[in-house]
Design an enzyme around this catalytic site. Structure first.
Site, PDB file in Angstrom:
ATOM      1  N   ASN A  85      13.231  -2.490  -1.184  1.00  0.00           N
ATOM      2  CA  ASN A  85      13.477  -3.797  -0.590  1.00  0.00           C
ATOM      3  C   ASN A  85      12.588  -3.940   0.639  1.00  0.00           C
ATOM      4  O   ASN A  85      12.524  -3.024   1.471  1.00  0.00           O
ATOM      5  CB  ASN A  85      14.949  -3.930  -0.192  1.00  0.00           C
ATOM      6  CG  ASN A  85      15.860  -3.943  -1.402  1.00  0.00           C
ATOM      7  OD1 ASN A  85      15.556  -4.557  -2.412  1.00  0.00           O
ATOM      8  ND2 ASN A  85      16.976  -3.233  -1.311  1.00  0.00           N
ATOM      9  N   HIS A  98      11.838   3.110   1.969  1.00  0.00           N
ATOM     10  CA  HIS A  98      12.639   3.959   1.076  1.00  0.00           C
ATOM     11  C   HIS A  98      12.627   3.369  -0.317  1.00  0.00           C
ATOM     12  O   HIS A  98      12.596   2.158  -0.493  1.00  0.00           O
ATOM     13  CB  HIS A  98      14.071   4.120   1.588  1.00  0.00           C
ATOM     14  CG  HIS A  98      14.776   2.833   1.899  1.00  0.00           C
ATOM     15  ND1 HIS A  98      14.532   2.102   3.026  1.00  0.00           N
ATOM     16  CD2 HIS A  98      15.725   2.139   1.208  1.00  0.00           C
ATOM     17  CE1 HIS A  98      15.294   1.024   3.039  1.00  0.00           C
ATOM     18  NE2 HIS A  98      16.027   1.020   1.943  1.00  0.00           N
ATOM     19  N   HIS A 100      14.748   3.327  -3.795  1.00  0.00           N
ATOM     20  CA  HIS A 100      16.024   3.602  -4.452  1.00  0.00           C
ATOM     21  C   HIS A 100      15.723   4.091  -5.877  1.00  0.00           C
ATOM     22  O   HIS A 100      14.964   3.438  -6.606  1.00  0.00           O
ATOM     23  CB  HIS A 100      16.865   2.331  -4.574  1.00  0.00           C
ATOM     24  CG  HIS A 100      17.222   1.673  -3.273  1.00  0.00           C
ATOM     25  ND1 HIS A 100      18.491   1.746  -2.731  1.00  0.00           N
ATOM     26  CD2 HIS A 100      16.499   0.898  -2.419  1.00  0.00           C
ATOM     27  CE1 HIS A 100      18.528   1.052  -1.603  1.00  0.00           C
ATOM     28  NE2 HIS A 100      17.336   0.522  -1.392  1.00  0.00           N
TER      29      HIS A 100
HETATM   30  P1  DGP Z   1      18.115  -1.284   1.791  1.00  0.00           P
HETATM   31  O1  DGP Z   1      19.146  -2.357   1.677  1.00  0.00           O
HETATM   32  O2  DGP Z   1      17.091  -1.358   0.682  1.00  0.00           O
HETATM   33  O3  DGP Z   1      17.510  -1.225   3.182  1.00  0.00           O
HETATM   34  O4  DGP Z   1      18.897   0.075   1.553  1.00  0.00           O
HETATM   35  C1  DGP Z   1      19.402   0.885   2.554  1.00  0.00           C
HETATM   36  C2  DGP Z   1      20.324   1.866   1.892  1.00  0.00           C
HETATM   37  O5  DGP Z   1      20.640   2.866   2.828  1.00  0.00           O
HETATM   38  C3  DGP Z   1      21.649   1.276   1.433  1.00  0.00           C
HETATM   39  O6  DGP Z   1      21.718   1.324   0.002  1.00  0.00           O
HETATM   40  C4  DGP Z   1      22.712   2.147   2.059  1.00  0.00           C
HETATM   41  C5  DGP Z   1      21.940   3.336   2.561  1.00  0.00           C
HETATM   42  N1  DGP Z   1      22.439   3.895   3.794  1.00  0.00           N
HETATM   43  C6  DGP Z   1      22.676   3.222   4.954  1.00  0.00           C
HETATM   44  N2  DGP Z   1      23.124   4.060   5.891  1.00  0.00           N
HETATM   45  C7  DGP Z   1      23.159   5.307   5.310  1.00  0.00           C
HETATM   46  C8  DGP Z   1      23.528   6.592   5.783  1.00  0.00           C
HETATM   47  O7  DGP Z   1      23.912   6.811   6.944  1.00  0.00           O
HETATM   48  N3  DGP Z   1      23.452   7.608   4.892  1.00  0.00           N
HETATM   49  C9  DGP Z   1      23.028   7.431   3.617  1.00  0.00           C
HETATM   50  N4  DGP Z   1      23.005   8.498   2.814  1.00  0.00           N
HETATM   51  N5  DGP Z   1      22.662   6.228   3.135  1.00  0.00           N
HETATM   52  C10 DGP Z   1      22.733   5.182   3.981  1.00  0.00           C
END
Ligand code: DGP
Length: 112
Positions: A85, A98, A100
């Site tokens: 995203n 990042h 997914h």
């Molecule tokens: P986006 O919406 O594409 O920016 O995705 C960010 C992702 O990061 C979302 O799916 C949830 C994940 N996320 C947010 N905070 C944390 C965290 O503290 N730990 C982990 N493992 N994932 C997280």
């Protein structure tokens, strides 16, 4: 720099690590959208796909070399989806590039 994923990479915030090498880090998403939901990030901070350029693109290429290995290690035998995203219209919530990896079930044929 106050970046959540930089803190996860540094181990300052715990995560469920799936893979790590000198260039990238992969860990399970805290809010999984599929049975398997892994995030793959470059260790060097890149804010989003908008910030990829010739001097940092090798880390992105490395991510895509490793994604099939990470997917296989997570048991994704029947396929998976890779998403990034970028920016507010795409609901990017963490400003560290990042990717997914989603799988482990039949995913929707809709992408938006
Ligand atoms: P986006 O919406 O594409 O920016 O995705 C960010 C992702 O990061 C979302 O799916 C949830 C994940 N996320 C947010 N905070 C944390 C965290 O503290 N730990 C982990 N493992 N994932 C997280």
């Amino acid at each position: 720099m106050d970046c959540l994923f930089c803190k996860i990479i540094a181990g300052d915030i715990p995560s469920s690590k799936v893979y790590e090498d000198d260039i990238i880090f992969a860990f399970r998403d805290i809010n999984p959208q599929a049975p398997v939901h892994v995030l793959v990030v470059p260790k060097a901070h890149i804010a989003s796909a908008d910030e990829v350029n010739p001097s940092n693109s090798s880390s992105v290429a490395h991510i895509f070399v490793k994604i099939p290995e990470i997917a296989a290690a997570c048991g994704l035998k029947k396929g998976y989806r890779v998403i990034t995203n970028c920016g507010p219209d795409a609901c990017q919530s963490v400003k560290h590039l990042h990717f997914h990896i989603l799988g482990g079930a039949q995913l929707s044929d809709r992408m938006a």
